[in-house]
Scaffold this motif. Structure first.
Motif, PDB file in Angstrom:
ATOM      1  N   ASP A   2      -3.350  -7.066  -5.571  1.00  0.00           N
ATOM      2  CA  ASP A   2      -2.167  -7.681  -4.968  1.00  0.00           C
ATOM      3  C   ASP A   2      -1.775  -7.040  -3.641  1.00  0.00           C
ATOM      4  O   ASP A   2      -0.729  -7.366  -3.077  1.00  0.00           O
ATOM      5  N   ILE A   3      -2.592  -6.112  -3.149  1.00  0.00           N
ATOM      6  CA  ILE A   3      -2.295  -5.448  -1.878  1.00  0.00           C
ATOM      7  C   ILE A   3      -2.987  -6.202  -0.742  1.00  0.00           C
ATOM      8  O   ILE A   3      -4.219  -6.300  -0.724  1.00  0.00           O
ATOM      9  N   PRO A   4      -2.254  -6.787   0.209  1.00  0.00           N
ATOM     10  CA  PRO A   4      -2.887  -7.541   1.298  1.00  0.00           C
ATOM     11  C   PRO A   4      -3.588  -6.615   2.286  1.00  0.00           C
ATOM     12  O   PRO A   4      -3.326  -5.409   2.334  1.00  0.00           O
ATOM     13  N   ASP A   5      -4.466  -7.186   3.083  1.00  0.00           N
ATOM     14  CA  ASP A   5      -5.146  -6.422   4.128  1.00  0.00           C
ATOM     15  C   ASP A   5      -4.153  -6.018   5.210  1.00  0.00           C
ATOM     16  O   ASP A   5      -3.173  -6.718   5.477  1.00  0.00           O
ATOM     17  N   GLY A   6      -4.409  -4.891   5.864  1.00  0.00           N
ATOM     18  CA  GLY A   6      -3.600  -4.488   6.991  1.00  0.00           C
ATOM     19  C   GLY A   6      -3.767  -5.427   8.172  1.00  0.00           C
ATOM     20  O   GLY A   6      -4.812  -6.069   8.343  1.00  0.00           O
TER      21      GLY A   6
ATOM     22  N   GLY B  37      10.761  -2.677  -6.912  1.00  0.00           N
ATOM     23  CA  GLY B  37       9.839  -3.276  -7.863  1.00  0.00           C
ATOM     24  C   GLY B  37       8.797  -2.297  -8.356  1.00  0.00           C
ATOM     25  O   GLY B  37       8.858  -1.089  -8.118  1.00  0.00           O
ATOM     26  N   GLU B  38       7.813  -2.863  -9.036  1.00  0.00           N
ATOM     27  CA  GLU B  38       6.739  -2.060  -9.607  1.00  0.00           C
ATOM     28  C   GLU B  38       5.672  -1.759  -8.557  1.00  0.00           C
ATOM     29  O   GLU B  38       5.533  -2.472  -7.560  1.00  0.00           O
ATOM     30  N   VAL B  39       4.893  -0.712  -8.825  1.00  0.00           N
ATOM     31  CA  VAL B  39       3.733  -0.419  -7.974  1.00  0.00           C
ATOM     32  C   VAL B  39       2.740  -1.564  -8.127  1.00  0.00           C
ATOM     33  O   VAL B  39       2.352  -1.917  -9.243  1.00  0.00           O
TER      34      VAL B  39
ATOM     35  N   LYS C  21       0.834  -1.202   0.000  1.00  0.00           N
ATOM     36  CA  LYS C  21       0.000   0.000   0.000  1.00  0.00           C
ATOM     37  C   LYS C  21       0.872   1.256   0.000  1.00  0.00           C
ATOM     38  O   LYS C  21       0.534   2.263  -0.642  1.00  0.00           O
ATOM     39  N   LEU C  22       2.003   1.207   0.697  1.00  0.00           N
ATOM     40  CA  LEU C  22       2.909   2.351   0.708  1.00  0.00           C
ATOM     41  C   LEU C  22       3.493   2.593  -0.688  1.00  0.00           C
ATOM     42  O   LEU C  22       3.641   3.738  -1.124  1.00  0.00           O
TER      43      LEU C  22
END
Length: 420
Positions: A274-278, A267-269, A250-251
């Motif tokens: 592909d962003i896991p939950d907090g 790496g790439e954004v 997320k950052l």
């Protein structure tokens, strides 16, 4: 399924300074994400602060003999996207940049839960930016000695700090002293920063310094620690924890959104999917109490009990506690295979449970449990290192601290009035 009862943890599960009351909670380890897991080391538990000798006559680890911190809990209380928060889930302990985080100490003493809003507790908080390979307390320790009056005040991060034309993230001073929010409730509210060390897999290290009943003032306690004094005041309270800002994916997404050029090694954004939950705090959703009377050969079902409940028992009886954490509270998260070496991708792991039990008097069947459906038995008989056949003033307290294998934590306590 009934939980397996674990043997009592070693006293090294709590990190101490050179004196019994200078306690730090167990370091749950670094926050974990697809890029972070292989970078951040764990604190070596059982090591004394500043390399000083540990106190030789420590009390039994499950017995509360002095004012003591059992846990520090982080809660995101002002999320950036409140509509995205699931209704039936624990509160996030991993913050996004510019979200407000509340840190709550769980302080106990031989008479029960210590009132952190009372005059005996007056915490000061110091923030420091942990690097990706640093263990807990490494950041502040590496900056010592320090002059308290020269310690910079932490700024309040804001979106207005971001200048994409600068091509780099704003600096967050490290270490810095977090300003007093004026609440006087013993808790800390602060805004999570957006800083370069977080993109690399670091965390925010928070050190808490406070007076305790009968101790010097908080300022004197802080001056002793920051000067790297050989002997810390006996009754001061010191604690350190880490707050995760992320997930790192997320950052990276944030950095890309604001136009910052990312180093190739990051790496790439990532794509949104592909962003896991907090990381979220687990919940103690159920706390059931049964009184076992061996003389009468009977069980008295008291059922669900609220946090801080008071029940009456007789000497010799056993209080059985059954707790439950929802299965959905054990999150899955990606961990790099072989620490990310060789580009082998990641595997999905599920959080584990680690429960710790403490008491002010009496005997415990076990000091730990490792299942979301856990139980323990607390018998109303004089325990190891207890002075009297009955608890002081006829009252005793049991504390339960639940942790997951990342940064999540929850707690409960039960008080008993013991009749002769």
């Amino acid at each position: 399924m009934r939980a397996r009862v674990c043997p009592p943890p070693a006293i090294g599960a709590i990190v101490r300074a050179a004196v019994p009351r200078a306690l730090r909670p167990h370091d749950p380890g670094p926050s974990v994400s697809a890029r972070r897991a292989g970078l951040v080391g764990l604190l070596s538990l059982g090591t004394c602060l500043f390399g000083l000798a540990c106190a030789p006559d420590l009390p039994v680890s499950q017995r509360i003999a002095d004012p003591r911190i059992l846990a520090l809990r982080s809660d995101v209380i002002a999320p950036l996207f409140p509509g995205d928060e699931p209704a039936d889930a624990g509160v996030r302990c991993e913050a996004l940049p510019f979200e407000t985080v509340r840190v709550t100490p769980f302080m106990v003493e031989p008479t029960g839960v210590l009132d952190i809003a009372g005059p005996d507790f007056d915490p000061m908080w110091i923030a420091c930016g942990l690097g990706p390979a640093q263990g807990l307390f490494a950041c502040l320790r590496g900056a010592l000695p320090l002059d308290l009056d020269e310690l910079e005040e932490c700024p309040v991060p804001s979106f207005t700090d971001i200048d994409p034309s600068a091509m780099e993230l704003p600096e967050y001073p490290s270490p810095c002293r977090l300003p007093d929010d004026g609440s006087d409730d013993g808790r800390l509210d602060f805004v999570a920063p957006f800083a370069a060390n977080l993109l690399l897999g670091g965390d925010i290290e928070l050190t808490m310094i406070s007076q305790a009943p009968g101790s010097p003032s908080t300022r004197e306690c802080a001056e002793a620690m920051l000067s790297k004094a050989a002997d810390l005041p006996n009754d001061c309270i010191y604690a350190v924890t880490r707050v995760s800002v992320g997930p790192i994916e997320k950052l990276l997404s944030f950095a890309g959104m604001f136009g910052f050029e990312l180093p190739p090694e990051l790496g790439e954004v990532p794509a949104p999917e592909d962003i896991p939950d907090g990381d979220r705090n687990p919940r103690i959703a159920s706390f059931r109490v049964t009184i076992l009377d061996p003389e009468a050969d009977e069980q008295i079902e008291l059922g669900e009990q609220p946090r801080g409940a008071v029940v009456k028992v007789k000497r010799g009886q056993t209080v059985q506690i059954d707790t439950e954490t929802p299965a959905s509270d054990l999150q899955t998260y990606p961990v790099p295979i072989n620490n990310g070496i060789g580009g082998m991708g990641s595997e999905i792991q599920t959080e584990r449970i680690d429960g710790s039990w403490y008491r002010t008097w009496g005997t415990l069947l076990s000091g730990g449990s490792d299942d979301r459906e856990a139980f323990n038995q607390w018998t109303m008989r004089k325990g190891e290192q207890d002075a009297e056949e009955l608890p002081p003033d006829g009252r005793a307290t049991l504390f339960y601290v639940l942790r997951d294998s990342r940064l999540g934590v929850d707690w409960w306590w039960l008080e008993v009035e013991v009749e002769p």
